[in-house]
Design a protein around this motif. Structure first.
Motif, PDB file in Angstrom:
ATOM      1  N   VAL A 140     -97.228  15.952 -73.588  1.00  0.00           N
ATOM      2  CA  VAL A 140     -97.535  17.382 -73.608  1.00  0.00           C
ATOM      3  C   VAL A 140     -97.900  17.910 -72.220  1.00  0.00           C
ATOM      4  CG1 VAL A 140     -99.092  19.148 -74.537  1.00  0.00           C
ATOM      5  CG2 VAL A 140     -98.230  17.332 -76.021  1.00  0.00           C
ATOM      6  N   ASP A 188     -96.931  20.931 -81.416  1.00  0.00           N
ATOM      7  CA  ASP A 188     -97.127  21.491 -80.079  1.00  0.00           C
ATOM      8  C   ASP A 188     -95.947  22.399 -79.722  1.00  0.00           C
ATOM      9  OD1 ASP A 188     -98.222  21.560 -77.229  1.00  0.00           O
ATOM     10  OD2 ASP A 188     -96.250  20.675 -76.921  1.00  0.00           O
ATOM     11  N   ARG A 195    -102.006  23.820 -73.969  1.00  0.00           N
ATOM     12  CA  ARG A 195    -101.676  22.396 -73.972  1.00  0.00           C
ATOM     13  C   ARG A 195    -102.913  21.540 -73.746  1.00  0.00           C
ATOM     14  NH1 ARG A 195     -96.235  22.699 -70.168  1.00  0.00           N
ATOM     15  NH2 ARG A 195     -94.819  23.520 -71.773  1.00  0.00           N
ATOM     16  N   TYR A 197    -105.042  21.641 -76.833  1.00  0.00           N
ATOM     17  CA  TYR A 197    -104.386  20.891 -77.905  1.00  0.00           C
ATOM     18  C   TYR A 197    -104.626  19.390 -77.761  1.00  0.00           C
ATOM     19  CZ  TYR A 197    -100.713  19.736 -81.315  1.00  0.00           C
ATOM     20  OH  TYR A 197    -100.014  19.283 -82.406  1.00  0.00           O
TER      21      TYR A 197
END
Length: 342
Positions: free
Chosen positions: A85, A260, A282, A285
């Protein structure tokens, strides 16, 4: 919903297709308000169904089977998710996605072994399941029939969790497909619902009822399946636990990455493709990966169910309102299919 995702998708500045419920709410239903609400709820839902619930299941499975501390598993998942990610190592994601079909087959093989070894008990197992779901019994002193209502509610919540049908998330992925055949893409995407819920969930349910792990009040969440594999497979418990752990690890990891992607598309819609907003998301997350292991199973499921419900509301409104569009597209598709096949 996948057909609508294809019909109302838009091409991004990089040439790739972008779509999802927010676009057919905006372009098809002409409701920017509902489109924005869906996009916001999808971002919030990503932390429940897409992140913390997956992490919680994974660390619980590893702890139940091998006694490995939740912190250690959480750190491993944090690093793995961050590499993809934040670090952009898409090769990890690509390899994982290719391995997942084999993990599905391995998982199904495990449940088939448990079912096959107890094939004579299957009729009684089905009777037990249907009695539990549809018996006209009161629950906790409630009115007659409340047991059915509870079974329906839990079935709907867990069904949505397993296949995401009606949430509006699947069209985000379907819209990225490099094809102009909208109905065919909808039909292909629809098979996921059947495989996830009718095949995998049913076989899991049979396995845990056969093993009896469902009746243990001390077991919660994925621990029920772990114990079913340990007691139901004709292998040492450490081997059965390892097989289940590997399967769940790949399932959870790909789900985390998939959500995501969903949320980034929704954030791009909400922020007019502001890259800074996406980068901040991001980090939030991946940091949420640390929270999942320390929440209770009940808390994780409650968070996931609330945001799933909020996300589904604007999407279902669009599905009902635009059902005529899908019907027309489908009729035209099969007319052309019949013409070409003659």
């Amino acid at each position: 919903e996948n057909t609508l995702g294809m019909l109302y998708r838009e091409r991004g500045a990089d040439g790739s297709w972008r779509g999802g419920a927010m676009l057919y709410l905006k372009n098809g239903l002409h409701s920017p308000l509902l489109a924005g609400a869906f996009a916001l709820f999808c971002v919030l839902a990503s932390f429940g169904i897409g992140n913390m619930s997956q992490v919680n299941s994974m660390v619980s499975n590893v702890y139940t089977a091998f006694g490995i501390p939740k912190l250690a598993t959480g750190i491993f998942l944090f690093v793995a998710v961050s590499l993809v990610v934040i670090g952009g190592l898409k090769r990890i994601a690509a390899i994982t996605e290719k391995v997942v079909p084999f993990m599905v087959l391995l998982y199904l093989l495990g449940t088939l072994v448990i079912i096959g070894m107890n094939i004579s008990t299957i009729p009684a197992v089905f009777v037990s399941i249907f009695k539990g779901a549809f018996a006209m019994k009161s629950v906790g002193g409630g009115i007659v029939g409340s047991g059915i209502a509870l079974a329906m509610k839990m079935g709907m919540k867990r069904g949505v969790f397993s296949n995401e049908a009606g949430l509006g998330s699947a069209p985000i992925a379907a819209a990225a497909a490099k094809t102009k055949d909208t109905v065919r893409q909808g039909l292909v995407s629809m098979t996921g619902t059947f495989i996830d819920t009718i095949v995998i969930c049913t076989m899991t349910g049979l396995a845990i009822v056969i093993a009896g792990s469902w009746a243990n009040p001390d077991l919660k969440g994925v621990a029920i399946t772990t114990v079913a594999f340990q007691s139901g497979l004709p292998f040492p418990s450490v081997v059965s636990s390892f097989v289940l752990m590997i399967c769940l690890a790949f399932f959870a990891f790909t789900t985390i990455l998939g959500w995501d992607y969903y949320s980034e598309r929704c954030l791009e819609y909400l922020s007019n493709r502001n890259k800074t907003v996406v980068k901040v998301y991001r980090w939030i997350y991946v940091l949420a990966v640390f929270i999942g292991p320390y929440l209770t199973v009940a808390a994780v499921w409650t968070i996931a169910d609330i945001f799933n419900g909020l996300m589904a509301i604007p999407n279902v409104i669009a599905l009902i309102a635009l059902s005529g569009v899908v019907a027309k597209e489908t009729r035209d598709y099969f007319k052309e299919f019949d013409r070409l096949s003659k």
